[in-house]
Design an enzyme around this catalytic site. Sequence first.
Site, PDB file in Angstrom:
ATOM      1  N   GLY A 356       0.824  -1.195   0.000  1.00 25.98           N
ATOM      2  CA  GLY A 356       0.000   0.000   0.000  1.00 25.98           C
ATOM      3  C   GLY A 356       0.858   1.244   0.000  1.00 25.98           C
ATOM      4  O   GLY A 356       2.074   1.182   0.227  1.00 25.98           O
ATOM      5  N   PRO A 357       0.261   2.378  -0.253  1.00 25.28           N
ATOM      6  CA  PRO A 357       1.015   3.640  -0.291  1.00 25.28           C
ATOM      7  C   PRO A 357       1.544   4.017   1.087  1.00 25.28           C
ATOM      8  O   PRO A 357       1.105   3.481   2.104  1.00 25.28           O
ATOM      9  CB  PRO A 357      -0.023   4.654  -0.793  1.00 25.28           C
ATOM     10  CG  PRO A 357      -1.342   4.048  -0.457  1.00 25.28           C
ATOM     11  CD  PRO A 357      -1.170   2.573  -0.551  1.00 25.28           C
ATOM     12  N   VAL A 360      -0.302   4.564   5.340  1.00 17.10           N
ATOM     13  CA  VAL A 360      -1.587   3.896   5.593  1.00 17.10           C
ATOM     14  C   VAL A 360      -1.520   2.958   6.794  1.00 17.10           C
ATOM     15  O   VAL A 360      -2.516   2.331   7.143  1.00 17.10           O
ATOM     16  CB  VAL A 360      -2.068   3.124   4.343  1.00 17.10           C
ATOM     17  CG1 VAL A 360      -2.345   4.077   3.212  1.00 17.10           C
ATOM     18  CG2 VAL A 360      -1.059   2.065   3.921  1.00 17.10           C
ATOM     19  N   GLY A 361      -0.320   2.822   7.427  1.00 17.33           N
ATOM     20  CA  GLY A 361      -0.234   2.048   8.671  1.00 17.33           C
ATOM     21  C   GLY A 361       0.286   0.645   8.529  1.00 17.33           C
ATOM     22  O   GLY A 361      -0.065  -0.218   9.338  1.00 17.33           O
ATOM     23  N   LYS A 362       1.133   0.378   7.541  1.00 16.35           N
ATOM     24  CA  LYS A 362       1.633  -0.988   7.347  1.00 16.35           C
ATOM     25  C   LYS A 362       2.551  -1.403   8.496  1.00 16.35           C
ATOM     26  O   LYS A 362       2.389  -2.476   9.075  1.00 16.35           O
ATOM     27  CB  LYS A 362       2.381  -1.092   6.007  1.00 16.35           C
ATOM     28  CG  LYS A 362       1.534  -0.783   4.789  1.00 16.35           C
ATOM     29  CD  LYS A 362       2.291  -0.984   3.501  1.00 16.35           C
ATOM     30  CE  LYS A 362       3.435  -0.019   3.330  1.00 16.35           C
ATOM     31  NZ  LYS A 362       3.000   1.377   3.221  1.00 16.35           N
ATOM     32  N   THR A 363       3.509  -0.554   8.818  1.00 18.99           N
ATOM     33  CA  THR A 363       4.465  -0.906   9.872  1.00 18.99           C
ATOM     34  C   THR A 363       3.793  -0.955  11.243  1.00 18.99           C
ATOM     35  O   THR A 363       4.018  -1.890  12.029  1.00 18.99           O
ATOM     36  CB  THR A 363       5.618   0.111   9.887  1.00 18.99           C
ATOM     37  OG1 THR A 363       6.226   0.154   8.591  1.00 18.99           O
ATOM     38  CG2 THR A 363       6.665  -0.276  10.918  1.00 18.99           C
ATOM     39  N   SER A 680      -3.796   3.111 -19.164  1.00 23.60           N
ATOM     40  CA  SER A 680      -5.133   3.463 -18.678  1.00 23.60           C
ATOM     41  C   SER A 680      -5.578   4.870 -19.066  1.00 23.60           C
ATOM     42  O   SER A 680      -6.716   5.244 -18.806  1.00 23.60           O
ATOM     43  CB  SER A 680      -5.200   3.307 -17.155  1.00 23.60           C
ATOM     44  OG  SER A 680      -4.318   4.210 -16.533  1.00 23.60           O
ATOM     45  N   LYS A 723      -7.815   4.995  -7.594  1.00 25.19           N
ATOM     46  CA  LYS A 723      -8.237   6.025  -8.551  1.00 25.19           C
ATOM     47  C   LYS A 723      -9.549   6.674  -8.118  1.00 25.19           C
ATOM     48  O   LYS A 723      -9.717   7.893  -8.223  1.00 25.19           O
ATOM     49  CB  LYS A 723      -8.367   5.411  -9.946  1.00 25.19           C
ATOM     50  CG  LYS A 723      -7.023   5.005 -10.550  1.00 25.19           C
ATOM     51  CD  LYS A 723      -7.179   4.359 -11.915  1.00 25.19           C
ATOM     52  CE  LYS A 723      -5.812   3.996 -12.500  1.00 25.19           C
ATOM     53  NZ  LYS A 723      -5.921   3.361 -13.814  1.00 25.19           N
TER      54      LYS A 723
END
Length: 803
Positions: A356-357, A360-363, A680, A723
């Site tokens: 994810g960007p 966003v709370g991955k760690t 796209s 998007k």
Amino acid sequence: MSNPKEKFESKKLPMMPIRDVVIFPYMMTPFVVGRESSVRALEEALASDKKIFLATQHDASIDEPKAGDIFQVGTIVNIVQSLKLPDGNIKVLVEGIERGKILQVVETEGFLQATVRVARYATETTAQIEAGMQRVTGLFEQYVKLCQSLNYETMIAAVRMEDPAKLTDTIAANLQLSIEEKQGLLEIFDPAERLNRIGDVLDVEIEKLNMDRTIQSRVKRQMEKAQKEYYLNEKIKAIQKELGRGEKSEFDELKKKVEAAGMPKEVRDKAIQELKKLEAMPPMSAESTVSRNYLDWLLAVPWKKRSKEIRNITRAEKTLNEDHYGLEKIKERILEFLAVRQLVKNPKGSILCFVGPPGVGKTSLGMSIAKATGRKFVRMSLGGVRDEAEIRGHRRTYIGALPGQIIQMMKKAGTKNPVFMLDEVDKMSMDFRGDPSAALLEVLDPEQNFMFVDHYLDVEYDLSQVFFIATANVIHTVPPALQDRMEVLRLHGYTEPEKVEIAKQFLVRKQMLQAGLTEKNVQFSDDAIRQIIRGFTREAGVRNLEREIGNICRKIARKVVKEGADFTAAIQAEKIGDWLGVLKFRDTLAHEKSEIGLVTGLAWTEVGGSILSTEATAVDGKGKLTLTGKLGDVMQESAQAAMSYIRSRAARLGLPRDFYRNLDIHVHVPEGAIPKDGPSAGITIATALASALSRIPVRRDIAMTGEITLRGKVLPIGGLKEKLLAAHRAGLFEVILPLENEKDVAEVPENLRREMKLHFVDNMDQVLAVALEGPLPQMPSDAETTMAPIVTPPAPEIPTARQ
């Protein structure tokens, strides 16, 4: 030898006790005088005939010796030279004259004065005396040869004399004997007796020197240069063993630790073998240090210690909800993992990959998983790692070798079942030192990682109970083989309502604590948070939002310090500019007027979705198509395909079939410094071209994304949720999407689906029918647009309050 004739004489002389030296007649000796009584005695001698009596102390540590602390026999000396030093001491050079025995010692005017009896012997030179002198001279020559501290030529020249008394005193002065032995020689007044005694002493000293040389010669033959250090250490060991201070206890302690570490049999056998090698090595050798470090690492790694795992699903769910808002799919997967742990006795470790960007709370989610499951948490950053040895370690043959980061992190965790986060797994690279991603294949394969081998430890280590979590911003840079070993869970960007809730529940409280504020000092309204999101952040995560909230909290903290702890600030939407300054982003694109040849597209980036404006214009020319804006090859091909479609639909657009012969068409995508690529934008470019050529404006309240074919078909795209979130952030609530993406809408949050109107199209004619403000000329009836909106009401107008 004839009987000597003795002559006795008594003298009264200043006396000086001396330490650690015995002075013989005929001997020149320098020494330093420092004691006050000795200095006065020396001054008294210098003032008269420069003669003084020197006698050695029994105990050199006594500073003020009495008569009983001094040997009774000493030497009368002549003061040859004296020099006063800067520190007050006097350096003197004396020459021995004759022996003397103390009869009486008295203290006079601060110094000792001795009455000394001098015995002078007159010895006739007989054959026996000559034989004794030759024997002593020969023995002394042997002694000088064996004793390395004496100069041979100087000593031999010094003893070439015919007087037995002078010969014996000269030799006695140069022998390396103890103070007591030298004093014994000094106390022998009879030269003949002294000659015999010197001969016996030389015999003993020569035998000692010969024995020492024999031992040294034997050792030297047995010991090469490289074995010297080993030999000395062995001697030290032997001495320590005799003293009862051996190192056996240390090796016994290491052996106990090895037995108690819970190692597998193969590892334990290798550790015991290494311990035996260490015991046989010299302690100071380089190999000993390497072997000891290896044993320390084997003992430091957890072999059997495990964290007591929390398997209570209710508690775990509560912990995850307390730490993170939303992310329902991720939380479901974690709870499923815990449920399986309760039902299966020995389940394999899970390997998840959060994609994810940023922001966003991955760690932080990995830390919450560790907290929810009761495990230790360790994190290893892989950003910029390009050496395979970072993962597997170096072999012990290298100087300064260490285990890889996997083993080092396991040591840090202290348990064999931690939550192990591999952060930024997409940022690894490779060079001539190897490919670290290839080394991770074994680590992240549940079928192999139970026998992971680190190059340094060189034994199998079980990683099967570790909960591995990898994080990445993009997945396409991760090698396919590595992707195949992980369960990929995507964390998409947050919607505006989600960001508001995250700010209220987590960010505001965190920043208030960091700024030292309390709830009575500051209150944020929902509208204020919403205004910060819209006017000061453009991101998929919440990192910049937290930064802006922290900025406001610091400004309030300054006012609290200045105006007092009772200062209170209510942060309202209309006052945000007072705290943060001018808005960084425009409220919305929907308020701008529609223009010819200007279309809003949607793009996917590594930090989430974004809007991408596309411009097209037609000018007189010769049919040239110009593409600018730093477009990649795929995007340029999409533009060419769009142009070919427009030419094939010239009649439907009300254009002559050869319109392109007299026109140059320029397609530009703004923000020209940023590279752009991907298929796209196909329908976006085609719509811009159709608008520019037909002179019909494009609606500015609509965005679109989709790939185009030469026949005008609209193909599906990726990154749909990102998007749509980007369109929502930009205030665009009507979007044209490929029909085949309709199934992907299930991943879009429900509140987003309710607020947006989605048009699903199959071909380009349908796109133009929705996007253009007016109808195309000569549009056939069979090309009417079909729309598939998610919501049943007709497309609403964008409310002006929605920014």
